[in-house]
Design a protein around this motif. Sequence first.
Motif, PDB file in Angstrom:
ATOM      1  N   VAL A  95      -4.159   6.994  -7.584  1.00 25.40           N
ATOM      2  CA  VAL A  95      -3.330   5.878  -7.105  1.00 25.40           C
ATOM      3  C   VAL A  95      -3.151   5.960  -5.596  1.00 25.40           C
ATOM      4  CG1 VAL A  95      -1.003   4.883  -7.156  1.00 25.40           C
ATOM      5  CG2 VAL A  95      -2.120   5.562  -9.292  1.00 25.40           C
ATOM      6  N   ALA A  96      -2.881   7.161  -5.090  1.00 29.50           N
ATOM      7  CA  ALA A  96      -2.695   7.330  -3.641  1.00 29.50           C
ATOM      8  C   ALA A  96      -3.960   6.948  -2.881  1.00 29.50           C
ATOM      9  CB  ALA A  96      -2.298   8.781  -3.342  1.00 29.50           C
ATOM     10  N   VAL A  97      -5.107   7.433  -3.357  1.00 29.10           N
ATOM     11  CA  VAL A  97      -6.377   7.123  -2.690  1.00 29.10           C
ATOM     12  C   VAL A  97      -6.686   5.636  -2.803  1.00 29.10           C
ATOM     13  CG1 VAL A  97      -8.868   7.513  -2.754  1.00 29.10           C
ATOM     14  CG2 VAL A  97      -7.301   9.454  -2.969  1.00 29.10           C
ATOM     15  N   GLY A  98      -6.397   5.056  -3.970  1.00 31.63           N
ATOM     16  CA  GLY A  98      -6.679   3.643  -4.191  1.00 31.63           C
ATOM     17  C   GLY A  98      -5.910   2.733  -3.248  1.00 31.63           C
ATOM     18  N   PHE A  99      -4.769   3.213  -2.735  1.00 27.28           N
ATOM     19  CA  PHE A  99      -3.973   2.393  -1.824  1.00 27.28           C
ATOM     20  C   PHE A  99      -3.996   2.931  -0.394  1.00 27.28           C
ATOM     21  CE2 PHE A  99      -2.480   0.957  -5.900  1.00 27.28           C
ATOM     22  CZ  PHE A  99      -2.249  -0.393  -5.701  1.00 27.28           C
ATOM     23  N   GLY A 100      -5.068   3.672  -0.074  1.00 22.44           N
ATOM     24  CA  GLY A 100      -5.325   4.017   1.319  1.00 22.44           C
ATOM     25  C   GLY A 100      -4.802   5.337   1.818  1.00 22.44           C
TER      26      GLY A 100
ATOM     27  N   GLU B  94       0.827  -1.219   0.000  1.00 13.30           N
ATOM     28  CA  GLU B  94       0.000   0.000   0.000  1.00 13.30           C
ATOM     29  C   GLU B  94       0.858   1.265   0.000  1.00 13.30           C
ATOM     30  OE1 GLU B  94      -2.323  -3.340   0.929  1.00 13.30           O
ATOM     31  OE2 GLU B  94      -0.509  -2.615   1.960  1.00 13.30           O
ATOM     32  N   VAL B  95       2.082   1.136   0.453  1.00 11.21           N
ATOM     33  CA  VAL B  95       2.999   2.284   0.447  1.00 11.21           C
ATOM     34  C   VAL B  95       3.899   2.245  -0.785  1.00 11.21           C
ATOM     35  CG1 VAL B  95       4.943   3.396   1.645  1.00 11.21           C
ATOM     36  CG2 VAL B  95       2.986   2.539   2.941  1.00 11.21           C
ATOM     37  N   TYR B  96       4.393   1.063  -1.140  1.00 10.01           N
ATOM     38  CA  TYR B  96       5.385   0.982  -2.207  1.00 10.01           C
ATOM     39  C   TYR B  96       4.838   1.392  -3.574  1.00 10.01           C
ATOM     40  CZ  TYR B  96       8.910  -0.686  -5.430  1.00 10.01           C
ATOM     41  OH  TYR B  96       9.848  -0.750  -6.438  1.00 10.01           O
TER      42      TYR B  96
ATOM     43  N   ASP C  45      10.915  12.975  -2.454  1.00 15.11           N
ATOM     44  CA  ASP C  45      10.577  12.601  -1.086  1.00 15.11           C
ATOM     45  C   ASP C  45       9.595  13.582  -0.447  1.00 15.11           C
ATOM     46  OD1 ASP C  45      11.934  10.241  -0.971  1.00 15.11           O
ATOM     47  OD2 ASP C  45      13.742  11.060  -0.062  1.00 15.11           O
ATOM     48  N   LEU C  46       9.706  14.863  -0.781  1.00 14.82           N
ATOM     49  CA  LEU C  46       8.759  15.838  -0.239  1.00 14.82           C
ATOM     50  C   LEU C  46       7.339  15.552  -0.715  1.00 14.82           C
ATOM     51  CD1 LEU C  46      10.677  19.252  -0.414  1.00 14.82           C
ATOM     52  CD2 LEU C  46       9.921  18.020   1.634  1.00 14.82           C
ATOM     53  N   ILE C  47       7.191  15.212  -1.979  1.00 18.13           N
ATOM     54  CA  ILE C  47       5.862  14.938  -2.515  1.00 18.13           C
ATOM     55  C   ILE C  47       5.354  13.584  -2.023  1.00 18.13           C
ATOM     56  CG2 ILE C  47       4.544  14.615  -4.657  1.00 18.13           C
ATOM     57  CD1 ILE C  47       6.417  16.689  -5.930  1.00 18.13           C
ATOM     58  N   ARG C  48       6.242  12.619  -1.868  1.00 18.35           N
ATOM     59  CA  ARG C  48       5.836  11.338  -1.273  1.00 18.35           C
ATOM     60  C   ARG C  48       5.353  11.549   0.153  1.00 18.35           C
ATOM     61  NH1 ARG C  48      11.206   8.284  -3.579  1.00 18.35           N
ATOM     62  NH2 ARG C  48      10.270   7.279  -5.404  1.00 18.35           N
ATOM     63  N   PHE C  49       6.087  12.337   0.915  1.00 18.13           N
ATOM     64  CA  PHE C  49       5.703  12.618   2.290  1.00 18.13           C
ATOM     65  C   PHE C  49       4.342  13.301   2.358  1.00 18.13           C
ATOM     66  CE2 PHE C  49       5.677  15.839   5.719  1.00 18.13           C
ATOM     67  CZ  PHE C  49       5.622  14.994   6.808  1.00 18.13           C
ATOM     68  N   ALA C  50       4.078  14.201   1.395  1.00 22.31           N
ATOM     69  CA  ALA C  50       2.810  14.931   1.387  1.00 22.31           C
ATOM     70  C   ALA C  50       1.634  14.028   1.036  1.00 22.31           C
ATOM     71  CB  ALA C  50       2.891  16.097   0.394  1.00 22.31           C
ATOM     72  N   LEU C  51       1.824  13.082   0.119  1.00 25.70           N
ATOM     73  CA  LEU C  51       0.700  12.310  -0.419  1.00 25.70           C
ATOM     74  C   LEU C  51       0.479  10.950   0.237  1.00 25.70           C
ATOM     75  CD1 LEU C  51       1.084  12.937  -4.276  1.00 25.70           C
ATOM     76  CD2 LEU C  51      -0.524  14.027  -2.711  1.00 25.70           C
ATOM     77  N   ILE C  52       1.543  10.313   0.699  1.00 28.54           N
ATOM     78  CA  ILE C  52       1.447   8.918   1.137  1.00 28.54           C
ATOM     79  C   ILE C  52       1.429   8.841   2.661  1.00 28.54           C
ATOM     80  CG2 ILE C  52       2.495   6.637   0.982  1.00 28.54           C
ATOM     81  CD1 ILE C  52       3.924   7.620  -1.576  1.00 28.54           C
ATOM     82  N   ASP C  53       0.369   8.283   3.208  1.00 23.58           N
ATOM     83  CA  ASP C  53       0.204   8.226   4.665  1.00 23.58           C
ATOM     84  C   ASP C  53       1.313   7.438   5.357  1.00 23.58           C
ATOM     85  OD1 ASP C  53      -2.039   9.764   4.494  1.00 23.58           O
ATOM     86  OD2 ASP C  53      -3.474   8.110   4.707  1.00 23.58           O
ATOM     87  N   GLY C  54       1.746   6.338   4.780  1.00 26.47           N
ATOM     88  CA  GLY C  54       2.743   5.498   5.435  1.00 26.47           C
ATOM     89  C   GLY C  54       4.171   5.956   5.232  1.00 26.47           C
ATOM     90  N   TYR C  55       4.364   7.063   4.526  1.00 30.10           N
ATOM     91  CA  TYR C  55       5.716   7.572   4.267  1.00 30.10           C
ATOM     92  C   TYR C  55       5.952   8.758   5.192  1.00 30.10           C
ATOM     93  CZ  TYR C  55       9.893   8.269   1.399  1.00 30.10           C
ATOM     94  OH  TYR C  55      11.195   8.352   0.948  1.00 30.10           O
ATOM     95  N   ASP C  56       6.545   8.490   6.358  1.00 30.23           N
ATOM     96  CA  ASP C  56       6.639   9.523   7.395  1.00 30.23           C
ATOM     97  C   ASP C  56       7.983  10.247   7.371  1.00 30.23           C
ATOM     98  OD1 ASP C  56       8.440   7.759   8.587  1.00 30.23           O
ATOM     99  OD2 ASP C  56       6.870   6.844   9.809  1.00 30.23           O
ATOM    100  N   ARG C  57       8.177  11.111   8.382  1.00 32.05           N
ATOM    101  CA  ARG C  57       9.369  11.966   8.446  1.00 32.05           C
ATOM    102  C   ARG C  57      10.661  11.158   8.577  1.00 32.05           C
ATOM    103  NH1 ARG C  57       8.324  17.345   9.325  1.00 32.05           N
ATOM    104  NH2 ARG C  57       6.149  17.861   9.821  1.00 32.05           N
ATOM    105  N   SER C  58      10.570   9.961   9.088  1.00 28.87           N
ATOM    106  CA  SER C  58      11.787   9.158   9.263  1.00 28.87           C
ATOM    107  C   SER C  58      12.451   8.815   7.931  1.00 28.87           C
ATOM    108  CB  SER C  58      11.460   7.866  10.020  1.00 28.87           C
ATOM    109  OG  SER C  58      10.581   7.041   9.254  1.00 28.87           O
TER     110      SER C  58
END
Length: 309
Positions: A172-177, A106-108, A261-274
Amino acid sequence: MSDTTHDGAIVTTALPSPDAGLKPAELAAKYGLSVSGARPGLFEYVGQLWGRRNFILAFSSAKVTAQYSQAKLGQLWQVATPLLNAFVYYLIFGLILGAGRGMSKEVYIPFLVTGVFVFAFTQTSVTAGVRAISGNLGLVRALHFPRASLPISFALQQLQQLLFSMIVLVLVAVGFGSYPSLSWLLVVPALALQFVFNAGLALIMARWGSSTPDLAQLMPFIMRTWMYGSGVMFSIKEMLADKPAWIAEVLMYNPAAVYMDLIRFALIDGYDRSNLPTHVWFAALAWAVLLGVVGFVYFWKAEERYGRG
């Protein structure tokens, strides 16, 4: 002046010209003449560029419309091309090579699609910038306008295409949660900074490409190397976990990785600051300012030489 001799003949004697002895440059300065196509001052050049803003917008929009005009699916290829690339990368890197280690499906998948779309924004801006002058010599030689209009308009063209593709990216982002939240607003400043970076890099490539046309043949190899080193298909941090830490740090701070990475962080819930390098927003701003200013000044320095080769 005229004079008469003793036998009545008239002899004309030319008076010395007041400009006699002046060098060509001094003579031109005296009568306010300038070299045709001479480079204007930097701030004057910025003003000229701002005055051509409607041309830049119209030119980029026309390029977007014409790019797929011969294809039956038309503008749908703006989305289909990076989406098909993402599908191929998922088959090879996701399923076969397991490049999504440390991430759930769901993240990848959103991670991969975002990386492909966002890197393509930089990739196409750079490759189009290389040919911005050399591929439009007829326009450059026929009309007088600030030449920076061309590479900037190509970068703007790629931004328009990315914004169209963002519809699919959101689906795609919404489709995977990953559902809309306030963090999604971070996409706006991230893309704005990336556009400035891309435009600056396109200006540098346009100057190089104007004098070295063969650079266009080399760029696909350079961009492919950059793509593999930017973590488009895998997490740099996870993939290089067993390598010296400085290698991952260097790769994570390269501008393509920073903006992805900034856009991934903004859009993907499981992609956090770490998953982000420290001071990532400062790095994004620094890359944009550095390339934007340096690229613009570097291109302007050769303004009078474009189209004269």
